[in-house]
Design a protein around this motif. Structure first.
Motif, PDB file in Angstrom:
ATOM      1  N   ALA A 382      -7.316  -9.346  14.238  1.00 18.15           N
ATOM      2  CA  ALA A 382      -7.450  -9.730  12.832  1.00 18.15           C
ATOM      3  C   ALA A 382      -7.186  -8.533  11.921  1.00 18.15           C
ATOM      4  O   ALA A 382      -6.456  -8.645  10.918  1.00 18.15           O
ATOM      5  N   LEU A 383      -7.748  -7.379  12.260  1.00 20.41           N
ATOM      6  CA  LEU A 383      -7.535  -6.179  11.444  1.00 20.41           C
ATOM      7  C   LEU A 383      -6.062  -5.779  11.427  1.00 20.41           C
ATOM      8  O   LEU A 383      -5.516  -5.388  10.382  1.00 20.41           O
ATOM      9  N   THR A 384      -5.414  -5.877  12.578  1.00 22.37           N
ATOM     10  CA  THR A 384      -4.017  -5.474  12.670  1.00 22.37           C
ATOM     11  C   THR A 384      -3.118  -6.395  11.866  1.00 22.37           C
ATOM     12  O   THR A 384      -2.167  -5.936  11.202  1.00 22.37           O
ATOM     13  N   PHE A 385      -3.387  -7.680  11.890  1.00 22.82           N
ATOM     14  CA  PHE A 385      -2.565  -8.612  11.111  1.00 22.82           C
ATOM     15  C   PHE A 385      -2.798  -8.422   9.605  1.00 22.82           C
ATOM     16  O   PHE A 385      -1.877  -8.586   8.802  1.00 22.82           O
ATOM     17  N   ILE A 386      -4.035  -8.062   9.215  1.00 22.40           N
ATOM     18  CA  ILE A 386      -4.278  -7.707   7.811  1.00 22.40           C
ATOM     19  C   ILE A 386      -3.416  -6.511   7.423  1.00 22.40           C
ATOM     20  O   ILE A 386      -2.803  -6.465   6.353  1.00 22.40           O
ATOM     21  N   SER A 387      -3.361  -5.506   8.321  1.00 22.82           N
ATOM     22  CA  SER A 387      -2.541  -4.331   8.073  1.00 22.82           C
ATOM     23  C   SER A 387      -1.071  -4.710   7.908  1.00 22.82           C
ATOM     24  O   SER A 387      -0.382  -4.211   7.001  1.00 22.82           O
ATOM     25  N   ALA A 388      -0.582  -5.616   8.763  1.00 25.89           N
ATOM     26  CA  ALA A 388       0.820  -6.047   8.675  1.00 25.89           C
ATOM     27  C   ALA A 388       1.103  -6.726   7.343  1.00 25.89           C
ATOM     28  O   ALA A 388       2.153  -6.487   6.708  1.00 25.89           O
ATOM     29  N   ILE A 389       0.179  -7.569   6.888  1.00 22.73           N
ATOM     30  CA  ILE A 389       0.350  -8.257   5.600  1.00 22.73           C
ATOM     31  C   ILE A 389       0.400  -7.251   4.459  1.00 22.73           C
ATOM     32  O   ILE A 389       1.242  -7.353   3.547  1.00 22.73           O
ATOM     33  N   LEU A 390      -0.486  -6.250   4.493  1.00 22.43           N
ATOM     34  CA  LEU A 390      -0.492  -5.231   3.437  1.00 22.43           C
ATOM     35  C   LEU A 390       0.805  -4.419   3.442  1.00 22.43           C
ATOM     36  O   LEU A 390       1.316  -4.049   2.382  1.00 22.43           O
ATOM     37  N   PHE A 391       1.339  -4.142   4.622  1.00 19.33           N
ATOM     38  CA  PHE A 391       2.613  -3.425   4.694  1.00 19.33           C
ATOM     39  C   PHE A 391       3.744  -4.259   4.108  1.00 19.33           C
ATOM     40  O   PHE A 391       4.642  -3.733   3.454  1.00 19.33           O
ATOM     41  N   LEU A 392       3.715  -5.564   4.346  1.00 18.26           N
ATOM     42  CA  LEU A 392       4.742  -6.432   3.789  1.00 18.26           C
ATOM     43  C   LEU A 392       4.688  -6.454   2.264  1.00 18.26           C
ATOM     44  O   LEU A 392       5.715  -6.682   1.607  1.00 18.26           O
ATOM     45  N   ARG A 393       3.508  -6.225   1.699  1.00 17.35           N
ATOM     46  CA  ARG A 393       3.347  -6.261   0.247  1.00 17.35           C
ATOM     47  C   ARG A 393       3.719  -4.923  -0.409  1.00 17.35           C
ATOM     48  O   ARG A 393       3.812  -4.851  -1.636  1.00 17.35           O
ATOM     49  N   LEU A 394       3.897  -3.887   0.391  1.00 15.82           N
ATOM     50  CA  LEU A 394       4.257  -2.585  -0.178  1.00 15.82           C
ATOM     51  C   LEU A 394       5.666  -2.610  -0.746  1.00 15.82           C
ATOM     52  O   LEU A 394       6.554  -3.269  -0.205  1.00 15.82           O
ATOM     53  N   ARG A 395       5.852  -1.865  -1.801  1.00 17.10           N
ATOM     54  CA  ARG A 395       7.210  -1.668  -2.314  1.00 17.10           C
ATOM     55  C   ARG A 395       7.988  -0.809  -1.345  1.00 17.10           C
ATOM     56  O   ARG A 395       7.443   0.113  -0.720  1.00 17.10           O
ATOM     57  N   LYS A 396       9.271  -1.056  -1.210  1.00 11.08           N
ATOM     58  CA  LYS A 396      10.090  -0.274  -0.307  1.00 11.08           C
ATOM     59  C   LYS A 396      10.191   1.154  -0.804  1.00 11.08           C
ATOM     60  O   LYS A 396      10.362   1.405  -1.992  1.00 11.08           O
ATOM     61  N   THR A 397      10.029   2.088   0.162  1.00 11.20           N
ATOM     62  CA  THR A 397      10.065   3.507  -0.183  1.00 11.20           C
ATOM     63  C   THR A 397      11.450   4.091   0.111  1.00 11.20           C
ATOM     64  O   THR A 397      11.989   3.827   1.152  1.00 11.20           O
TER      65      THR A 397
END
Length: 397
Positions: A382-397
């Protein structure tokens, strides 16, 4: 004695090897710790393992900023030598100790003097042009990961000669590290810097996080990663207990699986990531790696239910592949997101964040494991999938 020191033109290889040996000594303990604890108590082994693992990380988290400041005040060499000596003493206490409290004391001493990595990062900054620092920080991170993985393999095999043998090997590694650093590393802090005033207020371990308040993108990136690192810390703090209690593995079997994982992680980080970067950016590789790791946590949880042994090797190798995709991509993202004048601060904050998750993860895993054997890994997923969702929401660097 000054004449006896070897001063290489480029001390970075010495730092790289010192980092690897240091983390190798730490990793040696991982497959052995549940068996060491079991010598003194047969109840709540998971809790003791979790607490001892978290205690080391907590002491490291608290002491690392102070050791970093001391390295600014008195120089890098003395702090590095002190840290290596503390690691040797801590390992000797684990090997010689005949009571449970000596296990705690050994990890406290080792944790309080575990300033090697933060001081090495500062040393790298001293000797490296700014445009090359991100690359060298990545290489140091690779040495850290490799030591953490190969160390448990050595510990697992060495325990066939007795549970104290891995600890004595770790102590010998630390002493070799100490001698190598003493004769090979010159001081890099100038005399003017050495007279910098040391203030305990600056040693606040939470102060590192204040330095990134002005960089919203970096804050969002570190927040996205924290869930992954808590999950990884839970796995590290608990998986050997599961191997011992549920699969009835001995230390040799643990050594084999950690060796395979080490090879998989080395191939992924050292070869595959470079190839895949031609087709995917760092954020995409981070999401792919996190998603693979999250799926494997669910597979680990199923092992708790069905006690499947052969598939553990395959699942752990797949997990190492996902983790191997994430970590170098994340380091690169931190470097790109930080401003030019805050590279050191950003890397230091990143390391502090990982130390903090290594305090939280093992204790949480022990608590969940005592409720249900598979629960820590469901929570990890569950924690890892939350992390994946947050990464998807990041602006591209």
């Amino acid at each position: 004695m000054q004449l006896l020191r070897i001063k290489p033109a480029n001390p970075f290889p010495v730092l790289l090897l010192a980092t690897f040996i240091d983390l190798l000594g730490i990793g040696v303990l991982q497959p052995v710790l549940p068996f060491l604890v079991a010598q003194y108590t047969h109840a709540h082994i998971a809790s003791y393992v979790g607490i001892i693992t978290a205690l080391f990380a907590f002491c490291e988290f608290v002491a690392a900023p102070a050791l970093g400041l001391l390295s600014d005040r008195y120089g890098r060499r003395p702090v590095l030598l002190l840290s290596m000596a503390g690691s040797a003493l801590g390992s000797l206490l684990l090997g010689c100790g005949k009571t449970l409290w000596l296990l705690f004391l050994g990890r406290i001493i080792d944790g309080l003097t575990a300033g090697n990595i933060s001081t090495i990062f500062a040393y790298v900054a001293d000797i490296t042009p700014q445009e090359q620092r991100a690359k060298r920080y990545g290489m140091i991170g690779g040495a850290i990961g490799l030591g953490f993985i190969i160390g448990p393999a050595i510990g697992g095999f060495a325990a066939r000669w007795g549970l104290s043998a891995p600890m004595y090997i770790a102590a010998a590694m630390c002493l070799f590290n100490l001698g190598w650093a003493y004769f090979s590393l010159p001081e890099t802090v100038s005399l003017q810097s050495i007279h910098t005033r040391f203030r305990w207020a600056d040693a606040n371990p939470l102060a590192a996080f204040k330095g990134i308040r002005s960089n919203a993108a970096l804050r969002a990136l570190l927040l996205a990663s924290v869930f992954h690192f808590i999950a990884f810390a839970q796995l590290q703090g608990n998986i050997t207990v599961y191997f011992k209690e549920e699969l009835l593995w001995d230390t040799t079997q643990m050594g084999i699986i950690f060796l395979l994982v080490g090879i998989g992680d080395l191939v992924t980080q050292g070869y595959l990531v470079g190839k895949l970067h031609r087709f995917f950016d760092e954020r995409t590789l981070s999401v792919i790696g996190i998603s693979i790791a999250g799926a494997m946590y669910l597979v680990f949880a199923s092992f708790m239910r069905f006690h499947i042994t052969p598939e553990v090797y395959i699942a752990y190798l797949v997990y190492a592949f996902g983790k191997g995709l994430f970590e170098p991509s994340m380091s690169s993202l931190v470097s790109k997101t930080a401003n030019d004048n805050e590279q050191g601060r950003a890397q230091g904050t990143y390391q502090s964040l990982q130390s903090l998750t290594r305090v939280i993860g093992p204790v949480t895993a022990a608590f969940l494991y005592n409720i249900h054997k598979g629960l820590p890994y469901v929570v990890c997923a569950a924690l890892t999938f939350i992390s994946a969702i947050l990464f998807l929401r990041l602006r591209k660097t």
